[in-house]
Scaffold this motif. Structure first.
Motif: not given
Length: 412
Positions: A273-283
């Motif tokens: 899983l990915a926590h979507i923080t600074g850098g948005g979905i892309t990063e």
């Protein structure tokens, strides 16, 4: 030979001259700007909130030199791994100061840390905070810590220690900054790992509560700086009746208990899983991928809080820039075994999450691809002239204060 200089208010006539940098009168710590008595009052003011977060593993009480936490339960794990995380709230604090509302940024502080370590599948065990402040006020600190305690309760971790540091001469009296630190545990055989991700896996996105705690330097620049208090506090149809200020202060959602329950109810189904923080979905989503696959995100398959497109339009961001700046409505993305995606989705929804099937894993090189990117920004209601609130400027007085976020007139 070492010379010892004693500072006193009076000197004999024949005494040697004191160095110019030595004060002639005694200067106390309080006179230098550090009020230890107020610090003690602040500790007393937060005790109840801190105690409300305690788990059975907590040893001792607030006020010691170190926080103690038993990890005896880890002996039942095959290979327990401690997982640590640290983060802050960033310039969202400036919005809190503008609004004079400080009880939600503590939730943000906890969320940014515990959601990060959740990406490994870890259970957060305990949390520590660091509050740097220009002038210590026990009531203000208690307000901030009440939010930290609430975040800890939402995540199920104990607030076992922290530091309140008064910084006279370094920070203005009303300035403060926050840092947080958490530690969790995961059994290595059950750890979520990008190496488990494969072609055909499904992407399940969890709704964010708004901007969360990232992108606020941009959001403040286009939505707050140069605007009046009335403008940022005005209820707007385009924000679902909220003001810009209130929409921007919505606390970051904490996903710990809901996601861990879904993982435990569906063994082996969640690969990463990915926590979507600074850098948005892309990063951020790419951080949950091995090097031989891509994440294909199908834009338009999820909803988002109105503040997100509101800020993006105010900044005139295109889709590519928006997707690598803000979470765009997804606070967390789970990568799930395809034939178990419905079961995981049902578990998350039963725990209170809004869940969207937002894409899939395809062959690639470890990056995020987008399909239907032009569908990113939903339509928002227009901001009609609002009725005057008590004490608000009249329509004539606020002619220059009308919303111009989306106007593209010359000079804008």
């Amino acid at each position: 030979m070492t010379e010892r200089i004693t500072v006193s208010a009076a000197h004999a006539d024949d005494a040697p001259a004191m160095p110019s940098w030595v004060a002639e009168d005694t200067v106390t710590y309080a006179q230098a700007g550090v009020d230890t008595a107020e610090g003690a009052r602040a500790v007393d003011a937060i005790k109840e909130a801190v105690h409300g977060t305690y788990r059975p593993e907590v040893v001792g009480d607030i006020g010691g030199f170190g926080g103690l936490f038993s990890i005896a339960a880890a002996k039942d794990m095959e290979d327990p791994l401690l997982v640590s995380g640290t983060d802050g709230v960033g310039t969202k604090l400036q919005v809190a100061k503008l609004a004079e509302k400080h009880d939600t940024v503590g939730i943000d502080l906890v969320a940014m840390c515990v959601n990060d370590i959740l990406a490994t599948g870890a259970e957060p065990l305990f949390f520590l905070d660091y509050i740097a402040i220009g002038k210590l006020k026990s009531e203000a600190v208690a307000e901030v810590v009440s939010g930290i305690a609430e975040g800890c309760k939402q995540a199920g971790c104990a607030l076992i220690g922290g530091e309140m540091a008064e910084h006279p001469g370094v920070m203005d009296p009303d300035e403060y900054d926050l840092s947080g630190f958490c530690v969790g545990v995961v059994d290595r055989p059950k750890m979520l790992d990008p190496e488990h991700v494969k072609v055909g896996d499904v992407l399940l996105g969890l709704a964010s509560s708004g901007l969360h705690s990232n992108g606020y330097s941009l959001a403040r620049k286009v939505c707050i700086e140069g605007r009046t208090h009335y403008e940022v506090r005005l209820s707007r149809p385009s924000l679902g009746g909220k003001s810009v200020q209130d929409a921007m202060l919505a606390p970051t959602r904490i996903y710990v208990k809901q996601v861990r329950a879904a993982v435990e109810a569906n063994p082996g189904a969640v690969h990463a899983l990915a926590h979507i923080t600074g850098g948005g979905i892309t990063e951020n989503l790419n951080r949950a991928l091995p090097g031989n696959v891509d994440a294909l995100v199908k834009v338009g398959t999820w909803d988002m809080e109105p503040i997100i497109p509101f800020v993006c339009r105010a900044a005139k961001l295109d889709e590519t820039e928006a997707l690598k700046t803000f979470n765009m409505g997804l606070g967390m993305v789970l990568i799930v075994e395809a034939d178990q995606a419905d079961a995981v989705k049902a578990s998350l929804e039963a725990a209170g999450e809004r869940v969207f099937r937002v894409g899939e894993i395809v062959e690639g090189t470890g990056v995020v691809q987008y399909e239907n990117k032009e569908a990113l920004f939903p339509e928002l209601p227009s901001d009609e002239e609002q009725p005057s609130a008590p004490g608000a400027p009249s329509p004539e007085e606020r002619t220059s204060q009308r919303d111009t976020f989306y106007e593209e007139e010359d000079g804008e």
